[in-house]
Scaffold this active site. Structure first.
Site, mmCIF file in Angstrom:
data_model
loop_
_atom_site.group_PDB
_atom_site.id
_atom_site.type_symbol
_atom_site.label_atom_id
_atom_site.label_comp_id
_atom_site.label_asym_id
_atom_site.label_seq_id
_atom_site.Cartn_x
_atom_site.Cartn_y
_atom_site.Cartn_z
ATOM 1 N N GLU A 1 -80.909 -52.967 -24.834
ATOM 2 C CA GLU A 1 -80.877 -51.862 -25.791
ATOM 3 C C GLU A 1 -81.788 -50.737 -25.320
ATOM 4 O O GLU A 1 -82.883 -50.966 -24.827
ATOM 5 C CB GLU A 1 -81.323 -52.366 -27.172
ATOM 6 C CG GLU A 1 -81.270 -51.315 -28.267
ATOM 7 C CD GLU A 1 -81.724 -51.839 -29.623
ATOM 8 O OE1 GLU A 1 -81.319 -51.271 -30.642
ATOM 9 O OE2 GLU A 1 -82.495 -52.833 -29.649
ATOM 10 N N LYS B 1 -73.996 -49.392 -33.294
ATOM 11 C CA LYS B 1 -74.759 -50.413 -34.029
ATOM 12 C C LYS B 1 -74.389 -50.374 -35.511
ATOM 13 O O LYS B 1 -74.501 -49.340 -36.169
ATOM 14 C CB LYS B 1 -76.252 -50.158 -33.830
ATOM 15 C CG LYS B 1 -77.172 -51.266 -34.333
ATOM 16 C CD LYS B 1 -78.598 -50.922 -33.924
ATOM 17 C CE LYS B 1 -79.576 -52.040 -34.188
ATOM 18 N NZ LYS B 1 -80.933 -51.685 -33.701
ATOM 19 N N CYS C 1 -78.803 -55.723 -31.163
ATOM 20 C CA CYS C 1 -80.110 -56.083 -31.712
ATOM 21 C C CYS C 1 -80.031 -56.612 -33.143
ATOM 22 O O CYS C 1 -79.676 -57.761 -33.359
ATOM 23 C CB CYS C 1 -81.060 -54.879 -31.601
ATOM 24 S SG CYS C 1 -82.812 -55.332 -31.712
#
Length: 280
Positions: free
Chosen positions: A43, A114, A155
């Site tokens: 990331e 995301k 994440c």
């Protein structure tokens, strides 16, 4: 083809975007030279992680300099390249934390924004609100390789078991979550969550992370890892810059699912009676 080599790149990120991208390319070349046909970056590999950095480092996809470099590298090496994530600026000026995936001929296969933004406040440890600068994605992201279908999260997405379940239902055999858990949350949650998503769905889970930099404003936990379909860690590292290699045997997915057939034993007629809680 039931086996292939996966590489996770764990590297430090500094203030110089061009240098970050150049170093990432060098690590990817090293991984490809060691037989990896699928390589994943962490990331925010082209910039420091932080709300104060996202606007200045953001770029369009696929026309930005980082995206073009990833495309060129995938084509040069003839690999599938998962480009960790970078700050993306869309045509309306909105910012996203976005993972791109590139084919061996350099074509863009996936642009995953995301879905679950990292908004937490743990008193005395860490407060971070991605939503102060970023917008959430709205779509699932999968792509096919000669080996298997792969699902992408970023994440904080790994904390949401529902996303992994959707990907498993879409017949993904590998989930990749480029992440940057903090030094505050990583020791407790990082490995636990990766292994849990793998065991829940009886598939492989890979989590590439930035290397630990104690001088950075945001300290990444590092510890890039791969978990197998039984939830065991099959490859991993500590906090230093490195490449983590895992020889993925997709036959293990089938063998474990046959031995422990929880996917056939789910009681959806009972689960459907659970009502959504609206108090959140």
């Amino acid at each position: 083809m039931n086996t292939f080599r996966l590489a996770l790149i764990q590297l430090k990120t500094g203030a110089n975007k061009q240098l970050n991208v150049k170093r990432a390319q060098e690590f990817v070349r090293q991984a490809a030279a060691n037989g990896s046909s699928l390589v994943a970056l962490p990331e925010c590999f082209n910039c420091p992680y932080g709300n104060q950095y996202f606007p200045d480092y953001a770029e369009p996809i696929p026309d930005g300099e980082t995206a073009r470099s990833l495309s060129d590298t995938a084509r040069e090496l003839g690999i599938h390249l998962i480009g960790g994530s970078i700050p993306e600026r869309d045509a309306d000026g909105k910012l996203y934390n976005t993972c791109t995936v590139w084919s061996p001929d350099g074509a863009l296969l996936v642009k995953h924004r995301k879905i679950h933004l990292f908004d937490i406040d743990i008193p005395g440890k860490i407060r971070f609100q991605e939503s102060e600068t970023l917008s959430p994605g709205k779509h699932f992201s999968t792509f096919d390789t000669p080996h298997c279908r792969i699902g992408i999260g970023i994440c904080y997405d790994v904390r949401f078991a529902e996303l992994a379940m959707v990907y498993a239902d879409l017949d993904c055999r590998l989930l990749v979550y480029p992440g940057a858990f903090s030094a505050a949350t990583g020791p407790v949650s990082w490995e636990l969550l990766g292994r849990a998503r793998a065991a829940d769905n009886q598939l492989y889970v890979a989590m590439p992370a930035p290397a630990t930099d104690t001088e950075a404003s945001y300290e990444s936990y590092g510890h890039s890892m791969v978990a197998g379909p039984d939830g065991a860690v099959v490859a991993g590292c500590q906090g230093d810059e490195t490449v983590v290699y895992a020889d993925i045997d997709l036959g293990e997915v089938d063998r474990y699912r046959e031995s422990v057939p929880v996917r056939k034993q789910k009681r959806f007629e009972l689960y459907s009676q659970v009502k959504p809680i609206s108090r959140y």
